[in-house]
Design a protein around this motif. Structure first.
Motif, PDB file in Angstrom:
ATOM      1  N   LYS A   8      33.305  36.606  40.606  1.00 22.43           N
ATOM      2  CA  LYS A   8      33.297  36.328  42.132  1.00 22.43           C
ATOM      3  C   LYS A   8      34.843  35.790  42.154  1.00 22.43           C
ATOM      4  N   VAL A   9      35.641  36.402  43.078  1.00 22.98           N
ATOM      5  CA  VAL A   9      36.927  35.964  43.489  1.00 22.98           C
ATOM      6  C   VAL A   9      37.104  34.988  44.595  1.00 22.98           C
ATOM      7  N   VAL A  10      37.376  34.172  44.511  1.00 24.56           N
ATOM      8  CA  VAL A  10      37.330  33.003  45.352  1.00 24.56           C
ATOM      9  C   VAL A  10      38.747  32.524  45.796  1.00 24.56           C
ATOM     10  N   LYS A  11      39.026  31.280  46.679  1.00 24.13           N
ATOM     11  CA  LYS A  11      40.633  31.156  47.063  1.00 24.13           C
ATOM     12  C   LYS A  11      41.034  30.304  45.653  1.00 24.13           C
ATOM     13  N   GLY A  12      40.315  29.693  44.938  1.00 27.15           N
ATOM     14  CA  GLY A  12      40.942  28.980  43.913  1.00 27.15           C
ATOM     15  C   GLY A  12      41.375  30.123  42.585  1.00 27.15           C
TER      16      GLY A  12
END
Length: 208
Positions: A8-12
């Protein structure tokens, strides 16, 4: 049955996790499947097994095979199941075979169409198995013969319960009958008194 690594691609950055598609059954007509997700493979497998056990459902199995042909579609996957003669075995593969064997079906023919995603294939197989019906029970239900196998019980004669109004009427009738009896018993005494007065008057006349 199937373990995948998902991210899952998140901000960090990316969060990596694992998803496990698990199929459980008692090999006696009950089967279930569910998906479990966790940060590690053992946790994902454990969650998938727990979810699958909660989602177990009863299916119709007749003489080691299914009672009739059935097909179902989930997503892009479509599954067709056909009954087979004894000794044929499970002619299936992938997710269809896992579900069929966990349900305890010994002889069946199957065919998959469309996508080959194992998750969609398992879902379509479970959907098809849930659509199975017992022909005799379905026929009895449609004809309204749900009680065809139940033994007939002779009706028992129940004594009617008297309502309070009937009881009150009966009491008034009993009282009236008692009063009539008392009147009848009193009338002979009155007649005897009349006779005694008549005899006294006769005696007085004779003495004069």
């Amino acid at each position: 049955m199937k373990i995948r690594r998902v991210s899952k691609v998140v901000k960090g950055g990316r969060n990596l996790s694992f998803s496990a598609m698990m199929v459980v059954g008692d090999y006696n007509g009950r089967v279930g499947a569910a998906l479990g997700k966790a940060a590690s493979v053992p946790d994902a497998v454990r969650k998938g097994r727990q979810n699958a056990e909660r989602a177990m459902q009863q299916i119709v199995v007749r003489d080691g095979t299914i009672p009739h042909d059935v097909s179902a579609k989930f997503g892009s996957a479509k599954v067709l199941l056909l009954p087979a003669a004894p000794g044929t075995g499970v002619i299936a593969g992938g997710g269809v075979r896992a579900v069929i064997e966990a349900a305890g079906i010994q002889d069946v023919l199957s065919k998959t169409f469309g996508g080959n995603n194992p998750v969609n294939t398992v879902r379509a197989t479970l959907k098809a198995l849930s659509m199975l019906r017992d022909p005799e029970a379905e026929r009895a239900r449609r004809l309204g013969l749900d009680r065809i196998h139940k033994p007939e019980v002779a009706p028992t004669e129940e004594t009617p319960q008297e309502s309070p109004e009937n009881v009150a009427e009966a009491d008034t009738e009993d009282e009236s009958e008692k009063s009539n009896d008392e009147d009848e018993t009193d009338s002979p005494s009155e007649a005897s008194t009349e006779e005694s007065t008549e005899t006294e008057s006769d005696e007085s006349e004779s003495s004069q």
